[in-house]
Design a protein around this motif. Structure first.
Motif, PDB file in Angstrom:
ATOM      1  N   GLY A 199     -21.747 -43.007   5.989  1.00 18.22           N
ATOM      2  CA  GLY A 199     -21.910 -43.307   4.576  1.00 18.22           C
ATOM      3  C   GLY A 199     -20.756 -42.826   3.716  1.00 18.22           C
ATOM      4  N   PHE A 200     -20.995 -42.755   2.402  1.00 22.52           N
ATOM      5  CA  PHE A 200     -19.928 -42.461   1.450  1.00 22.52           C
ATOM      6  C   PHE A 200     -19.783 -40.965   1.150  1.00 22.52           C
ATOM      7  CE2 PHE A 200     -18.132 -41.906  -2.771  1.00 22.52           C
ATOM      8  CZ  PHE A 200     -17.063 -42.771  -2.766  1.00 22.52           C
ATOM      9  N   SER A 201     -20.902 -40.235   1.040  1.00 23.44           N
ATOM     10  CA  SER A 201     -20.869 -38.871   0.507  1.00 23.44           C
ATOM     11  C   SER A 201     -20.916 -37.783   1.564  1.00 23.44           C
ATOM     12  CB  SER A 201     -22.044 -38.674  -0.474  1.00 23.44           C
ATOM     13  OG  SER A 201     -21.974 -39.592  -1.531  1.00 23.44           O
ATOM     14  N   PHE A 202     -21.091 -38.129   2.821  1.00 24.42           N
ATOM     15  CA  PHE A 202     -21.258 -37.117   3.862  1.00 24.42           C
ATOM     16  C   PHE A 202     -20.033 -36.205   3.946  1.00 24.42           C
ATOM     17  CE2 PHE A 202     -20.936 -35.551   8.218  1.00 24.42           C
ATOM     18  CZ  PHE A 202     -22.206 -35.026   8.396  1.00 24.42           C
ATOM     19  N   ASN A 203     -20.277 -34.898   3.797  1.00 23.23           N
ATOM     20  CA  ASN A 203     -19.192 -33.916   3.846  1.00 23.23           C
ATOM     21  C   ASN A 203     -19.707 -32.629   4.477  1.00 23.23           C
ATOM     22  OD1 ASN A 203     -16.605 -32.868   3.439  1.00 23.23           O
ATOM     23  ND2 ASN A 203     -17.084 -32.092   1.398  1.00 23.23           N
ATOM     24  N   GLN A 204     -20.091 -32.744   5.743  1.00 17.61           N
ATOM     25  CA  GLN A 204     -20.627 -31.634   6.511  1.00 17.61           C
ATOM     26  C   GLN A 204     -19.783 -31.440   7.775  1.00 17.61           C
ATOM     27  OE1 GLN A 204     -23.238 -29.797   5.480  1.00 17.61           O
ATOM     28  NE2 GLN A 204     -23.789 -31.096   3.728  1.00 17.61           N
ATOM     29  N   PRO A 205     -19.670 -30.193   8.242  1.00 15.10           N
ATOM     30  CA  PRO A 205     -18.915 -29.976   9.479  1.00 15.10           C
ATOM     31  C   PRO A 205     -19.562 -30.686  10.662  1.00 15.10           C
ATOM     32  CG  PRO A 205     -19.321 -27.904   8.319  1.00 15.10           C
ATOM     33  CD  PRO A 205     -20.167 -28.941   7.652  1.00 15.10           C
ATOM     34  N   LEU A 206     -18.738 -31.174  11.570  1.00 11.39           N
ATOM     35  CA  LEU A 206     -19.222 -31.772  12.807  1.00 11.39           C
ATOM     36  C   LEU A 206     -18.792 -30.887  13.963  1.00 11.39           C
ATOM     37  CD1 LEU A 206     -18.404 -35.558  12.184  1.00 11.39           C
ATOM     38  CD2 LEU A 206     -20.656 -34.475  12.177  1.00 11.39           C
ATOM     39  N   ILE A 207     -19.786 -30.371  14.681  1.00 10.33           N
ATOM     40  CA  ILE A 207     -19.496 -29.481  15.795  1.00 10.33           C
ATOM     41  C   ILE A 207     -19.767 -30.211  17.106  1.00 10.33           C
ATOM     42  CG2 ILE A 207     -20.061 -27.457  14.407  1.00 10.33           C
ATOM     43  CD1 ILE A 207     -22.721 -27.286  15.935  1.00 10.33           C
TER      44      ILE A 207
END
Length: 348
Positions: free
Chosen positions: A237-245
């Motif tokens: 999506g547009f707003s996703f801003n979480q770390p990816l582990i």
């Protein structure tokens, strides 16, 4: 009234009288009505060689003034596809829609409660338009494979969605928790709309899912085990801003679209070894992503989403972009100037 015998389509843009079956040639299978048509469909008005009625101008999403009640016999049992226009907002009584119907599209103004039997058991594809009442078990037919909620904002209870469902578009108004067991076990494609920004529980997404798309507002952490191992295409999506582990993304994933607002480090081994294509947005900062274990050898193409580069960022990671990558640039839009990056990002 305009007939197109070679294509089997009749288009009536400014029809000022009701349809008359005897005036519709047998070569016509599709009727498109638009703009001013608002006559009752009386039993016998539509001949039984018609398979599709579309109350909108050809090629347009919006159209039609039709808002008349339908009765049993209004539509012949030859009809397989029906769009009643944007203005239609009448109760659909049981058995009014023909049992031949496979595709039904309702307009944005439709918001009448259904009764059990309102939707025929033949229906495979349903667009609920403006509908926003609580669904109860038995309303949606067990034949349904493709379902679109546009403005539905109610909690989805257990046994609402038929087990036959393969494609589900949740719609822009929905922002409710999805309980484990609510989504059908054979669902393959799931698309969330604009407002959805609710944490998902492990097990809520079925193991059959192959395509998952989040909408504009989704920005919730993804945990290990949340995404089923069947997923091959993921759009954050547009707003996703979480770390990816490592371990969050399934090992079956082939295509990944990162949010244009993502500006978090990708942890080592976060990208699975199955990945073939990745799309990266303007906010992505290569200085945060220099680990040698970041990019899997399987990657065949990369798209720098919504960006133009004065110099291709060969220093994007700790090693140069491999020559076998098919590197493309999408010029459609750029939400903001990338700050502190190793390249210049600008809108075009």
């Amino acid at each position: 009234m305009t007939g197109h015998g070679s294509t089997g389509v009749m288009v009536d843009t400014y029809l000022q009288q009701r349809l008359i079956a005897s005036q519709i040639p047998e070569s016509i299978t599709t009727i498109m009505l638009s703009t001013f048509y608002n006559w009752d469909f009386r039993p016998g008005d539509i001949p039984d060689h018609i398979t599709k009625i579309w109350i909108a101008e050809k090629g347009l999403v919006h159209g039609g003034s039709f808002n008349r009640p339908l009765v049993i016999g209004s539509l012949p049992h030859s009809i397989t596809s029906l769009y009643l226009g944007e203005e239609f907002n009448q109760t659909l009584e049981p058995h009014v829609l023909p049992h031949s119907l496979k595709e039904l599209k309702l307009g944005k103004k439709f918001n009448m409660q259904f009764k059990v039997g309102s939707l025929p058991s033949s229906l495979a594809k349903l667009d609920l338009g403006g509908f926003d009442h609580q669904l109860i078990p038995g309303i949606l037919p067990s034949s349904l494979t493709d379902l679109t909620f546009n403005f539905y904002s109610q909690h989805i209870q257990a046994d609402i969605l038929p087990t036959s469902l393969i494609t589900f578009r949740v719609g822009d108004s929905f922002n409710e928790n999805i309980d484990v067991g609510v989504l059908p076990p054979f669902l393959r494609s799931l698309t969330f709309g604009f407002r959805f920004d609710t944490s998902l529980s492990t097990g809520a997404l079925p193991d059959s899912l192959t395509e998952l798309k989040f909408g504009f507002q989704f920005n919730r952490p993804l945990t290990i085990g949340l995404l089923p191992s069947s997923i091959i295409s993921l759009d954050l999506g547009f707003s996703f801003n979480q770390p990816l582990i490592g371990g969050v993304l399934p090992t079956t994933l082939l295509s990944l679209i990162l949010s244009p607002n993502l500006n978090q480090p990708l942890h080592p081994f976060a990208l699975p070894s199955s990945l073939k294509h990745i799309q990266i947005g303007c906010s992505f900062d290569p200085k945060l992503n220099r680990d040698k274990n970041l990019i899997p050898d399987s990657l065949a193409s990369i798209t720098f989403h919504n960006s133009t580069f004065k110099n291709m960022p060969n220093n994007m990671f700790s090693h140069s972009i491999p020559e076998h990558w098919n590197t493309t640039i999408d010029h459609s839009w750029c939400p903001q100037q990338s700050q502190g990056s190793d390249w210049n990002c600008s809108s075009t």
